[in-house]
Design an enzyme around this catalytic site. Structure first.
Site, short mmCIF file in Angstrom:
data_model
loop_
_atom_site.label_atom_id
_atom_site.label_comp_id
_atom_site.label_asym_id
_atom_site.label_seq_id
_atom_site.Cartn_x
_atom_site.Cartn_y
_atom_site.Cartn_z
N ASP A 41 -11.56 2.98 29.77
CA ASP A 41 -12.29 2.78 31.01
C ASP A 41 -11.36 2.00 31.94
O ASP A 41 -11.37 0.77 31.97
CB ASP A 41 -13.59 2.01 30.74
CG ASP A 41 -14.40 1.75 32.01
OD1 ASP A 41 -14.07 2.34 33.06
OD2 ASP A 41 -15.34 0.95 31.96
N CYS A 75 -14.93 4.49 37.26
CA CYS A 75 -16.09 4.38 38.15
C CYS A 75 -15.66 4.79 39.55
O CYS A 75 -15.80 4.05 40.52
CB CYS A 75 -16.64 2.96 38.14
SG CYS A 75 -18.25 2.85 38.96
#
Length: 447
Positions: free
Chosen positions: A331, A384
């Site tokens: 991530d 994101c």
């Protein structure tokens, strides 16, 4: 001769002004700055709600408000001292987007100017805001959009810089573009995630939460999360539903039991979910983060899982051996363009230059994650941000010349989630799924 007594602004507006100054001149992040000031000053709930709307709304619409202020004043905002501009932005938000009478919005901002910057500036604040108040938001936007091309006008109406409008237009059908941008201006509800094995969604629902639509680990909550015993005790935490879904997707394909790796783990939401799910087959999780502070947050999140370990480590120069992990979550740091609902200042803080700088780091981290994955193991590359330069472009660049990995079908990872496929990738959207715009590429190592 006695000096005139200085007006004392209400606490909510004073907090909002201090927050804006820290964000726009001190480099702070609006969500973190606001949280810190609210904790410090302990406003009543009603005042805290007002301060939150003032800060988030003003940051969110800053670019469009600057255009309105410049037009009303007849000079660009860059010609004034920054503190005066922040005062005008706060006043403009009250006039354009809040149910506050114009006279009250203007007078309250003038009082705030007097108490913070000084009386010498109150005449300017009063005059400009009275001109702003001559039109509503639609009237100003219609006037300012005249003569602009379609995307510049759309950016003005939805409070996004042109480069972000272009990035969304590159990914979405034309009929969804304005809807997607508008969704970034809606404040998200608080979403909680259970720590598997320590809490259940049923426990949260019994306390008054509502189960999430897509994630089996999540629930929506209205109010302060710390009101819940499960949150106070570390058995549940705040985590966007999209973040939960991409973590869950990593655990869906079959893979051997063993060690799992969370490469850039801070602040630990995904790690907490993975650590709980790893126990189902006796696997363990190693979480790493380059920041000692963020690694500490991860350690706090997983402290109840004896099978989880946390290290402070640079994922581009890892201390672990290659081919060690059966599941790897990467991530990676990104612009955060997928979380504009909760990071309202990011759209004006970030620039296209950030894409180039972050892209180099993302390539190195994904390469490291691929090398860490064992044969038969599964990897998730997550950001994101929906921007191609941070998502599919990175994956395709790193996979060029490699034949040991194969992309997995997103429809098999999240089969009940419609509209989440972007070719061979997972792409969530606020306007489709009510989540942050999370991207995920999931791969299996074959040899």
């Amino acid at each position: 001769m006695a000096q005139p007594r200085r007006a004392r602004p209400d606490r909510a507006r004073r907090l909002a002004f201090d927050a804006l100054r820290t964000v726009n001149s001190g480099g702070g992040y609006a969500n973190l700055v606001l949280r810190g000031l609210l904790d410090q000053r302990r406003l009543e709930p009603r005042d805290a709600a007002l301060a939150t709307e003032l800060v988030f709304g003003t940051c969110r619409w800053q670019g469009s408000y600057d255009a309105i202020i410049s037009a009303a004043a007849g000079k660009p905002v860059q010609s004034w001292q920054p503190a005066a501009v922040d005062l005008l932005r706060l006043g403009t938000h009250q006039l354009m987007a809040m149910r506050i009478p114009a006279s009250a919005a203007v007078s309250a901002t003038v009082e705030l100017a007097s108490a913070t910057v000084g009386r010498r500036i109150t005449g300017l604040i009063n005059a400009v805001l009275r001109r702003v108040a001559t039109r509503d938001l639609s009237g100003w936007l219609d006037e300012l959009a005249a003569g602009l091309d379609d995307r510049d006008a759309l950016g003005l109406r939805t409070a996004h810089p042109r480069w972000i409008v272009d990035a969304y237009a590159d990914l979405l059908p034309p009929e969804e573009l304005e809807m997607a941008l508008a969704a970034n201006n809606a404040s998200p509800r608080v979403t909680l995630a259970i720590r598997p094995g320590l809490c259940s969604v049923e426990e949260l629902v019994a306390a008054g939460a509502q189960p999430c639509e897509h994630s089996p680990f999540g629930a929506r909550w209205s109010g302060n999360p710390s009101e819940l015993a499960a949150v106070r005790e570390g058995r549940a935490g705040v985590q966007d539903e999209g973040s939960q879904l991409v973590a869950w997707a990593l655990t869906r394909p079959t893979a051997p039991a063993g060690w799992w790796l969370d490469l850039c783990a801070g602040p630990g939401g995904k790690t907490g979910l993975l650590a709980g799910l790893a126990t189902s087959d006796g696997s363990r999780v190693l979480a790493g983060d380059v920041s000692q502070h963020r690694a500490g947050l991860v350690a706090s999140t997983v402290r109840r899982y004896p099978g989880a370990s946390v290290v402070t480590a640079d994922g581009t120069r890892p201390p672990w051996t290659s081919g060690r992990f059966t599941r790897v979550m990467a991530d990676v740091p990104c612009t955060g363009l997928g979380a504009l609902r909760r990071r309202p200042d990011a759209r004006w803080r970030r620039t296209p230059k950030d894409l180039d700088q972050l892209g180099q780091l993302q390539v190195r981290l994904l390469t490291s994650a691929l090398d860490a994955t064992s044969i038969g193991g599964v990897l998730g590359y997550v950001t994101c941000s929906p921007h191609r330069q941070e998502t599919s472009d990175v994956v395709e660049q790193v996979l060029t010349g490699r034949s040991d990995f194969e992309l997995l079908d997103p429809a098999e990872l999240l089969p009940s989630l419609s509209g989440a496929s972007r070719g061979r990738y997972v792409q969530l959207w606020p306007h489709r799924h009510g989540t942050d715009a999370m991207f995920g590429a999931f791969l299996r190592r074959w040899h």
